[in-house]
Design a protein around this motif. Sequence first.
Motif, PDB file in Angstrom:
ATOM      1  N   GLU A 193      79.180 -57.361-110.810  1.00  0.00           N
ATOM      2  CA  GLU A 193      77.903 -56.641-110.737  1.00  0.00           C
ATOM      3  C   GLU A 193      77.736 -55.949-109.380  1.00  0.00           C
ATOM      4  OE1 GLU A 193      73.135 -57.443-111.421  1.00  0.00           O
ATOM      5  OE2 GLU A 193      74.571 -59.084-111.638  1.00  0.00           O
ATOM      6  N   THR A 194      78.153 -56.623-108.315  1.00  0.00           N
ATOM      7  CA  THR A 194      78.057 -56.029-106.981  1.00  0.00           C
ATOM      8  C   THR A 194      78.928 -54.788-106.875  1.00  0.00           C
ATOM      9  OG1 THR A 194      77.623 -58.198-106.027  1.00  0.00           O
ATOM     10  CG2 THR A 194      78.337 -56.480-104.518  1.00  0.00           C
ATOM     11  N   CYS A 195      80.133 -54.861-107.400  1.00  0.00           N
ATOM     12  CA  CYS A 195      81.018 -53.691-107.371  1.00  0.00           C
ATOM     13  C   CYS A 195      80.442 -52.543-108.191  1.00  0.00           C
ATOM     14  CB  CYS A 195      82.403 -54.072-107.874  1.00  0.00           C
ATOM     15  SG  CYS A 195      83.299 -55.162-106.755  1.00  0.00           S
ATOM     16  N   ALA A 196      79.857 -52.875-109.341  1.00  0.00           N
ATOM     17  CA  ALA A 196      79.298 -51.830-110.201  1.00  0.00           C
ATOM     18  C   ALA A 196      78.076 -51.170-109.574  1.00  0.00           C
ATOM     19  CB  ALA A 196      78.935 -52.417-111.561  1.00  0.00           C
ATOM     20  N   LYS A 197      77.324 -51.927-108.792  1.00  0.00           N
ATOM     21  CA  LYS A 197      76.086 -51.397-108.211  1.00  0.00           C
ATOM     22  C   LYS A 197      76.197 -51.251-106.697  1.00  0.00           C
ATOM     23  CE  LYS A 197      73.435 -53.448-111.926  1.00  0.00           C
ATOM     24  NZ  LYS A 197      72.429 -54.428-112.294  1.00  0.00           N
ATOM     25  N   TYR A 198      77.391 -51.019-106.220  1.00  0.00           N
ATOM     26  CA  TYR A 198      77.618 -50.938-104.779  1.00  0.00           C
ATOM     27  C   TYR A 198      76.793 -49.835-104.137  1.00  0.00           C
ATOM     28  CZ  TYR A 198      79.762 -50.077-100.298  1.00  0.00           C
ATOM     29  OH  TYR A 198      79.940 -49.870 -98.971  1.00  0.00           O
ATOM     30  N   ARG A 199      76.704 -48.680-104.768  1.00  0.00           N
ATOM     31  CA  ARG A 199      75.993 -47.533-104.189  1.00  0.00           C
ATOM     32  C   ARG A 199      74.536 -47.892-103.943  1.00  0.00           C
ATOM     33  NH1 ARG A 199      76.914 -43.883-100.702  1.00  0.00           N
ATOM     34  NH2 ARG A 199      77.695 -45.774-100.463  1.00  0.00           N
ATOM     35  N   ILE A 200      73.904 -48.591-104.891  1.00  0.00           N
ATOM     36  CA  ILE A 200      72.505 -48.990-104.738  1.00  0.00           C
ATOM     37  C   ILE A 200      72.353 -49.952-103.557  1.00  0.00           C
ATOM     38  CG2 ILE A 200      70.597 -50.230-105.832  1.00  0.00           C
ATOM     39  CD1 ILE A 200      71.665 -49.210-108.523  1.00  0.00           C
TER      40      ILE A 200
END
Length: 125
Positions: free
Chosen positions: A112-119
């Motif tokens: 989840e962290t990798c998927a939402k890194y930009r945020i």
Amino acid sequence: RVFLQTCIFRKYLNYTEASRQKVRVSHMQVAIMNNTADLAKAYSAVLEMVQMLGKLALLMVFMLTQDRDSAWVLVVMPGLMLLFGCARSRALSQASEFAGPLKKVLIDLTTETCAKYRIIADYIQ
């Protein structure tokens, strides 16, 4: 191990779209990376154990043919080994059961962290 990984991934690709939506990507990653390695190690361990049991049987036959008075050792020693194995296995299985779900949580968090890194990166700045 590679064969097991290929089979699991091929099975996943043959799921219906609805079934594929129910399976988390992180669970597939755990299954492909960790579970197949564990299964391959277990298979190798079973083969090694069978080999050791064969050697042990030959040693027991040799002991009995050379000295029949040593038969008590052949009864006492496996009993002690079995007792130790039972005592040790309970503790190891409890530790393994405790660690398993925690590993999945960690992988879910990482995915989840990798998927939402930009945020996350935008929030920190």
